[in-house]
Design a protein around this motif. Structure first.
Motif, short mmCIF file in Angstrom:
data_model
loop_
_atom_site.label_atom_id
_atom_site.label_comp_id
_atom_site.label_asym_id
_atom_site.label_seq_id
_atom_site.Cartn_x
_atom_site.Cartn_y
_atom_site.Cartn_z
N LEU A 123 0.85 -1.18 0.00
CA LEU A 123 0.00 0.00 0.00
C LEU A 123 0.89 1.24 0.00
CD1 LEU A 123 -2.58 -1.16 2.68
CD2 LEU A 123 -2.99 -0.95 0.23
N PRO A 124 0.36 2.39 -0.35
CA PRO A 124 1.18 3.62 -0.31
C PRO A 124 1.81 3.81 1.06
CG PRO A 124 -0.88 4.04 -1.44
CD PRO A 124 -0.99 2.65 -0.87
N GLY A 125 3.03 4.32 1.08
CA GLY A 125 3.79 4.43 2.32
C GLY A 125 3.22 5.37 3.35
N ASN A 126 2.28 6.23 2.97
CA ASN A 126 1.68 7.14 3.95
C ASN A 126 0.49 6.52 4.66
OD1 ASN A 126 -0.15 7.14 1.85
ND2 ASN A 126 -0.21 9.35 1.58
N ARG A 127 0.17 5.26 4.36
CA ARG A 127 -0.92 4.56 5.02
C ARG A 127 -0.44 4.04 6.37
NH1 ARG A 127 -4.87 2.76 1.69
NH2 ARG A 127 -3.92 4.38 0.37
N ASN A 128 -1.16 4.36 7.44
CA ASN A 128 -0.70 3.90 8.75
C ASN A 128 -0.98 2.40 8.91
OD1 ASN A 128 -3.41 3.59 9.77
ND2 ASN A 128 -3.47 5.80 10.12
N ASP A 129 -0.26 1.80 9.86
CA ASP A 129 -0.29 0.35 9.98
C ASP A 129 -1.66 -0.19 10.34
OD1 ASP A 129 2.34 -0.08 9.26
OD2 ASP A 129 3.10 -0.02 11.32
N CYS A 130 -2.42 0.53 11.17
CA CYS A 130 -3.71 -0.02 11.59
C CYS A 130 -4.68 -0.13 10.41
CB CYS A 130 -4.31 0.81 12.73
SG CYS A 130 -4.66 2.52 12.33
N LYS A 131 -4.56 0.77 9.42
CA LYS A 131 -5.39 0.67 8.22
C LYS A 131 -4.80 -0.33 7.24
CE LYS A 131 -7.51 5.27 8.27
NZ LYS A 131 -7.70 6.54 7.52
N ALA A 132 -3.47 -0.31 7.11
CA ALA A 132 -2.81 -1.23 6.18
C ALA A 132 -3.03 -2.68 6.58
CB ALA A 132 -1.32 -0.92 6.12
N TRP A 133 -3.15 -2.94 7.88
CA TRP A 133 -3.38 -4.30 8.38
C TRP A 133 -4.59 -4.93 7.70
CZ3 TRP A 133 -2.19 -8.68 10.45
CH2 TRP A 133 -3.09 -9.43 11.20
N GLU A 134 -5.67 -4.17 7.59
CA GLU A 134 -6.89 -4.70 6.98
C GLU A 134 -6.87 -4.57 5.47
OE1 GLU A 134 -11.76 -4.33 7.37
OE2 GLU A 134 -10.43 -3.18 8.69
N GLU A 135 -6.45 -3.40 4.96
CA GLU A 135 -6.53 -3.13 3.52
C GLU A 135 -5.57 -3.98 2.70
OE1 GLU A 135 -6.08 1.05 2.92
OE2 GLU A 135 -7.75 1.56 4.26
N SER A 136 -4.47 -4.41 3.31
CA SER A 136 -3.49 -5.23 2.58
C SER A 136 -3.91 -6.68 2.44
CB SER A 136 -2.14 -5.18 3.31
OG SER A 136 -2.21 -5.87 4.55
N GLY A 137 -4.94 -7.08 3.18
CA GLY A 137 -5.37 -8.47 3.16
C GLY A 137 -4.73 -9.33 4.24
N ALA A 138 -3.81 -8.75 5.02
CA ALA A 138 -3.13 -9.54 6.05
C ALA A 138 -4.10 -9.99 7.14
CB ALA A 138 -2.00 -8.72 6.66
N LYS A 139 -5.02 -9.12 7.52
CA LYS A 139 -5.99 -9.45 8.57
C LYS A 139 -6.84 -10.64 8.15
CE LYS A 139 -9.93 -7.59 11.16
NZ LYS A 139 -10.78 -6.40 11.39
N ALA A 140 -7.34 -10.61 6.92
CA ALA A 140 -8.18 -11.71 6.45
C ALA A 140 -7.39 -13.01 6.36
CB ALA A 140 -8.76 -11.36 5.08
N ALA A 141 -6.10 -12.92 6.04
CA ALA A 141 -5.28 -14.12 5.86
C ALA A 141 -5.04 -14.86 7.17
CB ALA A 141 -3.94 -13.75 5.23
N VAL A 142 -4.93 -14.13 8.30
CA VAL A 142 -4.64 -14.79 9.58
C VAL A 142 -5.91 -15.12 10.35
CG1 VAL A 142 -2.43 -13.61 9.71
CG2 VAL A 142 -4.38 -12.67 10.95
N GLY A 143 -7.03 -14.53 9.98
CA GLY A 143 -8.30 -14.84 10.64
C GLY A 143 -8.28 -14.47 12.12
N THR A 144 -8.66 -15.43 12.95
CA THR A 144 -8.76 -15.19 14.40
C THR A 144 -7.52 -15.64 15.16
OG1 THR A 144 -9.88 -17.32 14.69
CG2 THR A 144 -11.28 -15.38 14.34
N THR A 145 -6.46 -16.01 14.46
CA THR A 145 -5.23 -16.45 15.13
C THR A 145 -4.65 -15.34 15.99
OG1 THR A 145 -4.77 -17.82 13.18
CG2 THR A 145 -2.98 -17.51 14.75
N MET A 146 -4.22 -15.66 17.20
CA MET A 146 -3.66 -14.65 18.10
C MET A 146 -2.46 -13.97 17.44
SD MET A 146 -2.07 -14.97 21.95
CE MET A 146 -3.65 -15.33 22.70
N THR A 147 -2.49 -12.65 17.38
CA THR A 147 -1.44 -11.90 16.69
C THR A 147 -0.97 -10.74 17.56
OG1 THR A 147 -2.49 -12.43 14.58
CG2 THR A 147 -0.82 -10.70 14.57
#
Length: 255
Positions: A150-174
């Motif tokens: 994602l563009p470098g000015n995107r903060n991590d809390c938004k990038a976590w979901e928008e990048s698809g990483a959140k969906a990939a790990v599901g409910t696994t403790m992170t």
């Protein structure tokens, strides 16, 4: 034109891939099984698959231009360019789809300076960069997921979901650092204004920081690949490079 660098000489494999000749052979075998070396209509590739894999790795490791890299393999600049475009995506790490119940993951974002301004934005390092969310297994330190850049000015809390990483790990403790508020991830305790954290929270934060540092160690190893310090690739090239480097990182750790 004869090349200088070839996979038939094992001494070239380690410096450019970080792999032993045995692991490099294992990677090439896996790529063949995955269909990375299909029968090509018309003119065949000027290099065998082993040398093509080594060329892509050498490009990511050194960040040489095509004009500098191609003569080292005895091919033309355009041929080197085609090899990287064709084989780079095939080297990509496949995200892990299932996690054991007791798995603990760690996520963090890293910025990769990227010259393609259609995918990058100016970020806190004052350069045009892309934000990459990288998730590792806290126990093995293997990379399990790399989100889309994602563009470098995107903060991590938004990038976590928008990048698809959140969906990939599901409910696994992170586990994450303090830059992920409101995401439901396990973060350090924050001190309220005018108050001190109780001892148990301080102890928890200390152990949390020690575990979270493992992802920083992974970044340090991955950033030895110079393509992640100044990426000239366009489009999905920076994503393919990150995924390919993550795959070789995992091979090195897993042995």
């Amino acid at each position: 034109m004869a090349g200088v660098i070839t996979a038939s000489e094992p001494s070239w494999i380690g410096p450019f891939t970080g792999l032993s000749p045995r692991l490099f052979g294992k990677l090439v075998t896996a790529l063949r099984r995955e269909g990375a070396d299909p029968v090509r209509k018309g003119r065949p590739w000027s290099l065998p698959l082993e040398d093509r894999v080594l060329l892509v790795a050498a490009y990511w490791r050194t960040n040489l231009t095509m004009r500098q890299l191609a003569p080292l393999f005895g091919i033309s600049k355009s041929a080197a360019d085609r090899i990287i475009d064709q084989l780079g995506p095939s080297l990509a790490l496949q995200p892990r789809k299932r996690f054991a119940k007791d798995t603990v993951l760690i996520v963090d974002g890293t910025l990769v300076p990227t010259r393609d301004h259609t995918t990058a934005e100016q970020s806190k390092n004052y350069r045009y960069s892309t934000n990459h969310q990288v998730v590792i297994d806290a126990d093995t330190r293997l990379v399990v997921v790399v989100g889309r850049p994602l563009p470098g000015n995107r903060n991590d809390c938004k990038a976590w979901e928008e990048s698809g990483a959140k969906a990939a790990v599901g409910t696994t403790m992170t586990i994450a650092d303090g830059g992920y508020p409101g995401t439901g991830l396990v973060m350090p305790h924050r001190r309220c204004k005018g108050e001190e954290l109780p001892d148990w929270k301080q102890a928890h934060n200390k152990s949390h920081k020690q575990v979270r540092a493992r992802v920083e160690h992974v970044f340090a190893r991955m950033k030895t690949w110079k393509i992640l310090r100044d990426c000239r690739l366009r489009g999905d090239g920076v994503h393919h490079a990150m995924l390919g480097i993550a795959r070789m990182h995992n091979l090195t750790l897993a042995g």
